[in-house]
Enzyme design. Structure first.
Site, PDB file in Angstrom:
ATOM      1  CG  HIS A  62      32.723  59.442  48.368  1.00 33.68           C
ATOM      2  ND1 HIS A  62      33.160  58.177  48.660  1.00 33.68           N
ATOM      3  CD2 HIS A  62      31.563  59.596  49.013  1.00 33.68           C
ATOM      4  CE1 HIS A  62      32.286  57.597  49.464  1.00 33.68           C
ATOM      5  NE2 HIS A  62      31.312  58.440  49.693  1.00 33.68           N
ATOM      6  CB  CYS A  64      50.316  48.193  56.620  1.00 29.05           C
ATOM      7  SG  CYS A  64      49.407  47.628  58.068  1.00 29.05           S
ATOM      8  CG  ASP A 103      42.068  51.230  63.449  1.00 30.40           C
ATOM      9  OD1 ASP A 103      41.101  51.990  63.628  1.00 30.40           O
ATOM     10  OD2 ASP A 103      42.029  50.259  62.678  1.00 30.40           O
ATOM     11  CD  GLU A 147      44.673  47.544  63.576  1.00 32.33           C
ATOM     12  OE1 GLU A 147      44.507  48.445  62.741  1.00 32.33           O
ATOM     13  OE2 GLU A 147      44.190  46.414  63.449  1.00 32.33           O
TER      14      GLU A 147
HETATM   15  C1  PEP Z   1      45.323  50.849  60.167  1.00 34.70           C
HETATM   16  O1  PEP Z   1      44.480  50.881  61.063  1.00 34.70           O
HETATM   17  O2  PEP Z   1      46.289  51.644  60.112  1.00 34.70           O
HETATM   18  C2  PEP Z   1      45.192  49.888  59.072  1.00 34.70           C
HETATM   19  C3  PEP Z   1      46.152  49.749  58.173  1.00 34.70           C
HETATM   20  O3  PEP Z   1      44.059  49.161  59.008  1.00 34.70           O
HETATM   21  P1  PEP Z   1      42.674  49.736  58.431  1.00 34.70           P
HETATM   22  O4  PEP Z   1      42.946  51.104  57.833  1.00 34.70           O
HETATM   23  O5  PEP Z   1      42.225  48.750  57.415  1.00 34.70           O
HETATM   24  O6  PEP Z   1      41.829  49.776  59.659  1.00 34.70           O
HETATM   25 MG    MG Z   2      43.099  49.223  61.298  1.00 32.52          MG
END
Ligand code: PEP
Ligand code: MG
Length: 564
Positions: A191, A498, A451, A427
């Protein structure tokens, strides 16, 4: 004297220089008196009073944090209130008081028992141990009349050093006054780390016991880029740290030094994050994590509420693309009112698109209606709809069918809805392996490395014990990325990223070389990544990627990155 570096884990890509102030919350207790000298009734009352006072403090801190940091971060205080009112904890304390312990000692023993249980678990559950310690120390302070160290009004230019910082500690830090912090324990997903990023405070965590050797009053640099605490810093290090936080915001879109366009966008979770992202120079939104609109509440937001949020996003970036990911719940993202199933392996269960095409199909349609209406009414045409956790072509086609159905329904209602850009997150290993087939069915790919790395490496995200395995710089992760960009080569499908990997400026050149043409990240690192894009040439980036793809192990890749 030459400078000395204590290595830790980098948390924010910012540096700060200042004077050390050790923060040691005073929770030491002397030996308890003999049981016959303890007035159990008075101790019970003292405990109840402390709980009531703690709850009032938490409410106030929750409000303050929501205002200064954000609603999501403030939610941690709800968890604290839950611990405070937990019947098992309360009865543990009461039993110990009945057995003759003073309230403070009973609190310490009871909480420590639970802390030990949680510390032995993995991932997110282990992080709850920090929350428990936080609640314990709050109660102990109230029960022992301990003075609270006022983190909110430290002298300007302080560098806070601590064994650990709890969420409440970190939320009190004033970024205007604090030059940085460093802790003995903690990981990248603790955190304290998350708050440091939100508040843009230079921070290094997990330095280890060596940090204890630093004395109050010393001048140190917290180098959030290298992840070092620098003792006796050289003039040059101090100068670099002073300039470090003021990275120049680049408002216009950037290209590599030899002219290849690379879009640098922001990841957002709530409408409140949109304006700050634009201020940091983001070209658009590369990932709107819409599940944040659905959590920490008692029921789902309706179509109009969602419409307002999506419209806000599109209007904030009139010249940029806005990629909205459809609801991605399940896995580590619980939503109580959705009645998610108890699963042995929630990361491998009903999550993401699987729920949208299954039990949450109504929510999916409502969300698509809100999105298409916002797109139609803003008339910017920049909306892109993205599906999470895709593994098969059937899922993509089924979701496309739903989307086309919603376009037709809205058109029948007189709304000028059109098909938006339509893409998928890459992912899962399945999606990366099938990218050459999926490419025929979408307008874009966005690689979710958080992921993707966990599934490719079979190393749970957020689990410190397997952090090295789940590192983005593993050759298998690079190969999965390469499979995706290679599949899209020569087509009109654009490939972005992302996941957190996209926001690490040390990896920008490699990612451009691997073929990424859009990078989306926390707004904090947008200026840094834009600078790195402009500095590199496509030729150098591709040469680096080629060498990295030929590497046999992570160390080799790290070495290549350090040399580049
Ligand atoms: C990811 O898995 O890289 C992603 C951008 O989605 P989240 O972190 O929201 O699972
Ligand atoms: Mg993800």
């Amino acid at each position: 004297m030459s400078e000395r570096r204590l290595p830790g884990i980098d948390v924010t890509p910012l540096s700060g220089v200042g004077t050390v102030v050790w923060y040691r919350p005073d929770a030491d207790l002397s030996e308890p008196p003999a049981p016959e000298d303890v007035d159990a009734e008075a101790e019970r009352e003292a405990f109840e009073l402390a709980v009531a006072e703690a709850e009032a403090e938490l409410e106030a801190e929750r409000e303050r944090t929501a205002e200064r940091v954000g609603e999501d971060e403030a939610a941690v205080f709800d968890a604290h209130v839950q611990f405070l009112n937990d019947p098992q904890i309360a009865s543990g304390v009461e039993e110990r008081i009945t057995d003759g312990l003073p309230a403070a000692h009973a609190v310490r023993e009871t909480f420590d028992e639970f802390v030990e249980q949680f510390s032995g678990m993995e991932g997110k559950m282990a992080e709850r141990a920090d929350d428990l310690r936080d609640v314990r120390d709050r109660l102990l302070r109230l029960l022992t009349d301990g003075e609270r160290v006022d983190l909110a009004s430290l002298p300007e230019g302080s560098v806070v050093l601590a064994e650990r910082l709890t969420p409440s500690d970190t939320a009190q830090l004033d970024p205007e006054r604090v030059a940085g912090f460093a802790t003995v324990t903690g990981g990248r997903t603790s955190h304290a780390a998350i708050f440091a990023r939100s508040l843009a405070i230079p921070a290094v965590v997990g330095v280890g016991e060596d940090l204890e050797s630093v004395a109050d009053g010393e001048t140190v640099v917290v180098d959030g880029r290298s992840g070092d605490v620098v003792l006796d810093p050289d003039e040059a290090t101090v100068e670099a740290a002073r300039g470090g936080a003021a990275d120049d915001v680049v408002e216009e879109a950037v290209t590599t030094a030899d002219g290849t366009d690379v879009e640098v966008a922001a990841n957002v979770g709530t409408p409140q994050e949109l304006a700050p992202a634009a201020e940091r120079g983001a070209d658009g939104v590369g990932l709107f994590r819409t599940e944040f609109l659905f959590i920490e509440r008692d029921d789902a937001p309706d179509e109009d509420e969602q419409y307002a949020a999506y419209r806000d996003a599109i209007e904030t970036f009139p010249d940029g693309r806005v990629v909205v990911r459809t609801l991605d719940v399940g896995g580590d993202k619980p939503v109580p009112y959705l009645d998610l199933p108890e699963e042995e392996n929630p990361f491998l269960g009903e999550r993401g698109i699987r729920r949208s095409l299954g039990p949450d199909s109504d929510l999916f349609e409502t969300q698509l209606r809100a999105l298409l209406r916002a797109d139609a009414d803003t008339d910017v045409g920049s909306l892109a709809v993205m599906l999470p956790l895709v593994t098969t072509v059937e899922e993509v086609e089924a979701a496309r069918g739903v989307l086309e159905g919603v376009v037709a329904d809205l058109a029948a209602e007189g709304v000028d809805a059109t098909m938006p850009e339509f893409g998928v997150m890459i992912e899962t290993p399945a999606a990366a392996l099938m990218a050459d087939v999926l490419v025929e069915h979408v307008d874009f790919f966005s690689i979710g490395t958080n992921d993707l790395a966990q599934y490719v490496m079979a190393a749970e995200r957020g689990n410190d014990a397997v952090a090295e395995l789940g590192d983005f710089r593993q050759p298998a992760v690079l190969r999965a990325i390469d499979a995706t960009t290679t599949a899209a080569e020569g087509t009109d499908v654009w490939v972005g990223m992302c996941g957190e990997m996209a926001g690490d400026p040390r990896l920008t050149e490699l990612l451009v070389g691997l073929g990424l043409r859009e990078l989306s990240m926390s707004a904090l690192t947008v200026p840094d990544v834009k600078a790195r894009v402009s500095e590199t040439t496509l030729e150098d980036a591709e040469a680096l990627a080629e060498r990295a793809l030929a590497a046999a192990d992570r160390d080799e890749i790290i070495e290549l990155l350090e040399q580049s």
